[in-house]
Design a protein around this motif. Structure first.
Motif, PDB file in Angstrom:
ATOM      1  N   ILE A   1       1.022  -1.130   0.006  1.00 40.98           N
ATOM      2  CA  ILE A   1      -0.036   0.032  -0.227  1.00 40.98           C
ATOM      3  C   ILE A   1       0.762   1.104   0.079  1.00 40.98           C
ATOM      4  O   ILE A   1       0.715   2.044  -0.638  1.00 40.98           O
ATOM      5  CB  ILE A   1      -0.943  -0.024   1.106  1.00 40.98           C
ATOM      6  N   ARG A   2       1.885   1.220   0.897  1.00 40.42           N
ATOM      7  CA  ARG A   2       2.793   2.277   1.110  1.00 40.42           C
ATOM      8  C   ARG A   2       3.469   2.706  -0.434  1.00 40.42           C
ATOM      9  O   ARG A   2       3.619   3.720  -0.965  1.00 40.42           O
ATOM     10  CB  ARG A   2       3.783   2.214   2.100  1.00 40.42           C
ATOM     11  N   LYS A   3       4.101   1.553  -0.819  1.00 38.01           N
ATOM     12  CA  LYS A   3       4.700   1.816  -2.268  1.00 38.01           C
ATOM     13  C   LYS A   3       3.868   2.147  -3.304  1.00 38.01           C
ATOM     14  O   LYS A   3       4.188   3.063  -4.287  1.00 38.01           O
ATOM     15  CB  LYS A   3       5.402   0.373  -2.801  1.00 38.01           C
ATOM     16  N   ASN A   4       2.644   1.505  -3.224  1.00 37.94           N
ATOM     17  CA  ASN A   4       1.665   2.294  -4.375  1.00 37.94           C
ATOM     18  C   ASN A   4       1.294   3.550  -4.280  1.00 37.94           C
ATOM     19  O   ASN A   4       1.215   4.317  -5.355  1.00 37.94           O
ATOM     20  CB  ASN A   4       0.321   1.341  -4.447  1.00 37.94           C
ATOM     21  N   TYR A   5       1.318   4.078  -2.993  1.00 38.54           N
ATOM     22  CA  TYR A   5       0.756   5.673  -3.028  1.00 38.54           C
ATOM     23  C   TYR A   5       1.983   6.420  -3.297  1.00 38.54           C
ATOM     24  O   TYR A   5       1.790   7.574  -4.023  1.00 38.54           O
ATOM     25  CB  TYR A   5       0.335   5.846  -1.348  1.00 38.54           C
ATOM     26  N   LEU A   6       3.277   5.862  -2.970  1.00 43.26           N
ATOM     27  CA  LEU A   6       4.576   6.750  -3.177  1.00 43.26           C
ATOM     28  C   LEU A   6       4.714   6.520  -4.698  1.00 43.26           C
ATOM     29  O   LEU A   6       4.908   7.504  -5.366  1.00 43.26           O
ATOM     30  CB  LEU A   6       5.389   6.431  -2.482  1.00 43.26           C
ATOM     31  N   ASN A   7       4.506   5.491  -5.437  1.00 40.10           N
ATOM     32  CA  ASN A   7       4.798   5.379  -6.965  1.00 40.10           C
ATOM     33  C   ASN A   7       3.706   5.984  -7.849  1.00 40.10           C
ATOM     34  O   ASN A   7       4.081   6.677  -8.890  1.00 40.10           O
ATOM     35  CB  ASN A   7       4.892   4.097  -7.319  1.00 40.10           C
TER      36      ASN A   7
END
Length: 52
Positions: free
Chosen positions: A8-14
């Motif tokens: 979830i964190r990676k998707n939001y940042l990417n």
């Protein structure tokens, strides 16, 4: 479970969704603080009952 949160964190940042990431991060911090406060309250309650 941690893998899910990491994704979830990676998707939001990417995706450049910084505001959603900040909301997620603040929510996570709030949950940790609530957990710590509950643990402290239980500890105080246990110590008060041990004195009786």
């Amino acid at each position: 479970m941690t893998k899910l949160f990491r994704n979830i964190r990676k998707n939001y940042l990417n995706e450049g969704k910084n505001t959603k990431y900040l909301k997620y991060a603040i929510g996570e911090i709030v949950l940790v603080v609530i957990g710590i406060l509950i643990a402290l309250q239980l500890n105080n309650w246990k110590e008060a009952n041990a004195e009786l």
